[in-house]
Design a protein around this motif. Structure first.
Motif, short mmCIF file in Angstrom:
data_model
loop_
_atom_site.label_atom_id
_atom_site.label_comp_id
_atom_site.label_asym_id
_atom_site.label_seq_id
_atom_site.Cartn_x
_atom_site.Cartn_y
_atom_site.Cartn_z
N HIS A 25 0.87 -1.19 0.00
CA HIS A 25 0.00 0.00 0.00
C HIS A 25 0.91 1.23 0.00
O HIS A 25 2.13 1.11 0.15
N SER A 30 0.73 3.58 2.17
CA SER A 30 0.83 4.13 3.53
C SER A 30 2.25 4.27 4.07
O SER A 30 2.50 5.22 4.83
N GLN A 86 3.71 7.64 4.33
CA GLN A 86 3.37 8.54 5.45
C GLN A 86 4.56 8.70 6.39
O GLN A 86 4.87 9.81 6.84
N ARG A 120 0.51 -6.78 -4.59
CA ARG A 120 0.06 -7.81 -3.66
C ARG A 120 0.12 -9.17 -4.31
O ARG A 120 -0.27 -9.34 -5.48
N GLN A 126 -2.52 3.44 -5.86
CA GLN A 126 -3.25 4.04 -4.75
C GLN A 126 -2.88 5.52 -4.70
O GLN A 126 -1.81 5.92 -5.17
N GLU A 143 -2.56 7.96 -1.58
CA GLU A 143 -2.58 8.13 -0.14
C GLU A 143 -2.64 9.63 0.15
O GLU A 143 -2.14 10.43 -0.65
N THR A 168 -4.74 4.03 11.92
CA THR A 168 -5.63 5.16 12.22
C THR A 168 -6.56 4.81 13.38
O THR A 168 -6.91 3.66 13.59
N ALA A 208 -5.52 10.76 7.66
CA ALA A 208 -4.93 10.10 6.50
C ALA A 208 -6.04 9.41 5.72
O ALA A 208 -7.13 9.17 6.25
N1 DAH Z 1 -3.52 1.39 3.26
C1 DAH Z 1 -4.92 1.01 3.19
C2 DAH Z 1 -5.09 -0.17 2.23
O1 DAH Z 1 -4.22 -0.43 1.46
C3 DAH Z 1 -5.76 2.15 2.73
C4 DAH Z 1 -5.86 3.22 3.77
C5 DAH Z 1 -6.87 3.19 4.69
C6 DAH Z 1 -4.94 4.24 3.81
C7 DAH Z 1 -6.97 4.15 5.67
C8 DAH Z 1 -5.01 5.22 4.79
C9 DAH Z 1 -6.04 5.18 5.71
O2 DAH Z 1 -4.16 6.21 4.88
O3 DAH Z 1 -6.14 6.12 6.66
O4 DAH Z 1 -6.12 -0.78 2.26
#
Ligand code: DAH
Length: 341
Positions: free
Chosen positions: A171, A173, A176, A198, A212, A214, A255, A309
């Motif tokens: 992902h 994330s 961040q 994945r 994605q 983010e 989160t 986020a």
């Molecule tokens: N990283 C999560 C995923 O791949 C998606 C995601 C959900 C990102 C909530 C975020 C968040 O920043 O706050 O499913």
């Protein structure tokens, strides 16, 4: 002599009328206007003529010369326009034939959506922050509050590389953590677009790679109200000013609290259809308030700072918009698919 000039004029003009092509005109020109032409010789010989005769003879000779020149030019023009008329008839261009189309490239449909998403966030003051596709397990999981034993790791079937601890990000994330560590203690407003990977069974609904976008905002006094307001403002720009949104409680390890945002189905305007599975709503993104542990891992004191986020998938949004039923179409490189966008 005057007599001869009259004759010469008549002869010349008669001759000229016989010249039917370019070559004929050239020959005529040499014969009547050239260096050793009779007219030339007469003009040269004027010096030897008596003073009484000279003016009348000179005048007449020059008249003949001008008459020849004018007649030649006239002939040349007539011939040129005759040639043109003929060319227009014999070398006809078919104006009704359609032109050849230039092959024109375009952006991939997923890239189009991704750029649109990024452009909206840019307008709202979010910078684009690029982060790496190859990550360590620490960034992809641990620093995001997903320890090795955490059941949430099951959510991310991972491509491990032959280097221990190095993975393809599952992902966006982990970006961040990178951006927080680069910026702390300054406030942050960024979006992090990019490819994720994945290790999954490829099917109509899941691919091994996808994009994605983010998002991350960190600062003092950022509240859940800011999250809702900002994400709703985004949804209105993306899907139309009238669009309804709703937030549903959810769970993500990074989160707390967490929420998923739905928008009113833009296919049926909320009345229920196969695209929204008769619910009237489409799930668009995951979001939440950045977990205190994640803020601390990024170098921010969670007592002083807070943030929100979110993460969304451009392919998923593109599929909903265009009712694309098979996610595999995105990377199959089939022009019949790609040319529709
Ligand atoms: N990283 C999560 C995923 O791949 C998606 C995601 C959900 C990102 C909530 C975020 C968040 O920043 O706050 O499913």
């Amino acid at each position: 002599m005057l007599e001869r000039l009259h004759e010469l004029e008549r002869e010349g003009l008669r001759d000229l009328a016989q010249a039917t092509d370019e070559e004929g005109l050239q020959t005529w020109k040499v014969k009547y206007l050239g260096r050793s032409a009779e007219l030339g010789r007469i003009l040269d010989g004027l010096r030897t003529v008596s003073k009484e005769e000279r003016p009348a003879l000179g005048k007449r000779a020059n008249e003949v010369k001008r008459a020849f020149e004018a007649a030649l030019e006239d002939r040349q023009q007539r011939q040129a326009s005759a040639r043109l008329t003929q060319a227009l008839q014999t070398e006809r261009i078919d104006m009704t034939l359609p032109g050849r189309r230039l092959a024109c490239g375009r952006l991939h449909p997923a890239t189009q959506t991704l750029r649109q998403i990024v452009a909206i966030w840019a307008e709202m003051g979010f910078q684009v922050y690029r982060s790496r596709d190859v990550e360590t397990e620490a960034y992809n999981f641990e620093l995001l509050n997903i320890p090795a034993h955490h059941p949430a790791r099951d959510m991310w079937d991972t491509f491990y590389t032959t280097t221990p601890g190095v993975v393809l990000r599952t992902h966006t994330s982990p970006g961040q953590i990178h951006v927080m560590r680069a910026r702390a203690p300054e406030p942050i407003r960024v979006v992090l677009p990019g490819m994720c990977y994945r290790y999954e069974q490829v099917s109509a609904r899941s691919e091994i790679q996808f994009n994605q976008v983010e998002g991350l905002a960190v600062g003092r006094n950022i509240t859940f109200g800011d999250l809702k307001g900002t994400l709703t403002a985004f949804a209105r720009r993306m899907f139309g000013q009238q669009v309804q949104t709703r937030f549903r409680a959810s769970h993500f390890p990074f989160t707390e609290p967490s929420a998923e945002m739905d928008v009113e189905c833009f296919v049926c305007s909320g009345t229920g259809c196969p695209v929204c599975k008769m619910t009237g709503w489409l799930e668009i993104l995951g979001s939440g308030m950045v977990h205190p542990t994640v803020l601390a891992n990024g170098g921010y004191d969670p007592e002083e700072f807070s943030g929100f986020a979110f993460g969304m998938g451009p392919e998923r949004i593109t599929m909903l918009r265009h009712r694309i039923e098979d996610i595999r179409s995105f990377w199959a490189n089939d022009l019949r698919f790609l040319e529709q966008f």
